[in-house]
Design an enzyme around this catalytic site. Structure first.
Site, PDB file in Angstrom:
ATOM      1  N   SER A  50      56.582  66.649  52.370  1.00  0.00           N
ATOM      2  CA  SER A  50      57.844  65.724  51.421  1.00  0.00           C
ATOM      3  C   SER A  50      58.552  66.848  51.292  1.00  0.00           C
ATOM      4  O   SER A  50      59.414  67.466  52.121  1.00  0.00           O
ATOM      5  CB  SER A  50      56.490  65.617  50.122  1.00  0.00           C
ATOM      6  N   ASP A 204      54.661  58.622  52.160  1.00  0.00           N
ATOM      7  CA  ASP A 204      55.106  60.521  51.619  1.00  0.00           C
ATOM      8  C   ASP A 204      53.908  61.071  52.361  1.00  0.00           C
ATOM      9  O   ASP A 204      52.640  60.379  51.500  1.00  0.00           O
ATOM     10  CB  ASP A 204      55.527  60.523  49.661  1.00  0.00           C
TER      11      ASP A 204
END
Length: 315
Positions: A50, A204
């Site tokens: 991320s 993510d």
């Protein structure tokens, strides 16, 4: 790029953290550079999740720590980094799409300290955000390349159907364009839409693990430096109702990361982990996407991460 630590092989793992966590990470990178006398771009393996994927994309593209510090302080002269900071996402997610992301994920998520977080991510609606700022960063830093120059740069995303974490850029991972891999690693469930790569949907990587350091097992690394703003070395109690959800996430991410670090250490790899302290979290606040806290977080973390690093040791 190899590292400058003689024959020692050192990896760098950078975890998720949103806008505020990214500022903390840059401060931690400055501390790592100064205290360890080591350029993080010289890591033998760079793995990011991320916001961490965003930072290793920059490092793997040759952007140095001083440039990242200048970017955070608003004095960068690099037009790519200037635009990237201006394009940062907002404090709150846009209106999501009216369907659940991956409702069957709850049946398939592997048992781990983060299982509830992994499973719950599939019950969130499809995010309505636009990750174009990440696509532009990848393309502008590497206009004539499919990947960054640093060959061992891995961006971790999670398969939205199975919960499997995939380090794009690693030899056994599906091939992916850099922009798609970066968008996938950053695709916060409920905020940004999943990214399709090789016929699979990815979100993510932080939904599966804050930093995925266990994916470095078997890489022949002597040392691993872990920077994880959404994990803490010890439990940090909530100080108000606004912090309750953040602490629930943090406790699970911290437990998962501790188990992964134990796995690396059991195999003989020294690990140095920097996580957010209680003092850091007071400055950072409960919403890691709140850019209003970015600069204060950065300035505070320049001191706190350096102090933590000076007091720490590989084990």
């Amino acid at each position: 790029m190899g590292n400058n630590n003689g024959s020692q092989r050192r990896g760098l793992a950078i975890g998720c953290g949103g806008t505020v966590g990214a500022a903390w990470i840059v401060a931690a990178l400055a501390a790592v550079r100064d205290v360890l006398d080591w350029d993080p771009r010289e890591a033998d393996v760079l793995i990011g999740t991320s916001a961490g994927a965003e930072l290793v994309t920059m490092l793997g593209s040759g952007v140095g720590v001083e440039e990242l510090v200048a970017m955070q302080e608003g004095r960068s002269t690099n037009p790519i980094l200037l635009e990237h900071m201006r394009d940062a996402p907002g404090r709150f997610p846009p209106l999501p799409r009216p369907r659940l992301g991956a409702p069957r994920l709850s049946l398939r998520a592997a048992v781990s300290a983060q299982r509830l977080l992994t499973a719950g991510s599939g019950l969130l609606p499809i995010g309505g955000g636009d990750a174009g700022w990440l696509q532009r960063l990848a393309e502008r830093l590497n206009p004539v390349r499919d990947w960054v120059p640093h060959q061992a740069t891995w961006l971790v995303a999670m398969d939205y159907a199975t919960g499997q974490r995939v380090p794009f850029g690693a030899p056994d991972a599906p091939r992916a364009a850099l922009g798609a891999a970066l968008r996938a690693s950053w695709a916060i469930p409920g905020w940004l839409p999943p990214v399709s790569i090789a016929g699979r949907r990815f979100v993510d990587g932080g939904a599966g693990s804050t930093a995925s350091v266990d994916l470095l097992a078997g890489q022949g690394l002597d040392e691993v430096v872990v920077l994880a703003p959404m994990a803490s070395a010890s439990r940090v109690p909530a100080t108000g109702p606004g912090h309750f959800l953040e602490r629930q996430l943090r406790d699970r991410m911290s437990a998962q990361l501790a188990a992964e670090i134990a796995e690396l250490r059991a195999a003989g790899t020294r690990v140095l982990m920097l996580g957010a302290s209680a003092e850091d979290l007071v400055v950072m606040g409960p919403n890691f996407m709140d850019g209003r806290r970015r600069l204060d977080t950065f300035r505070h973390s320049l001191r706190s991460t350096r102090l933590a690093l000076e007091q720490g040791a590989f084990a």
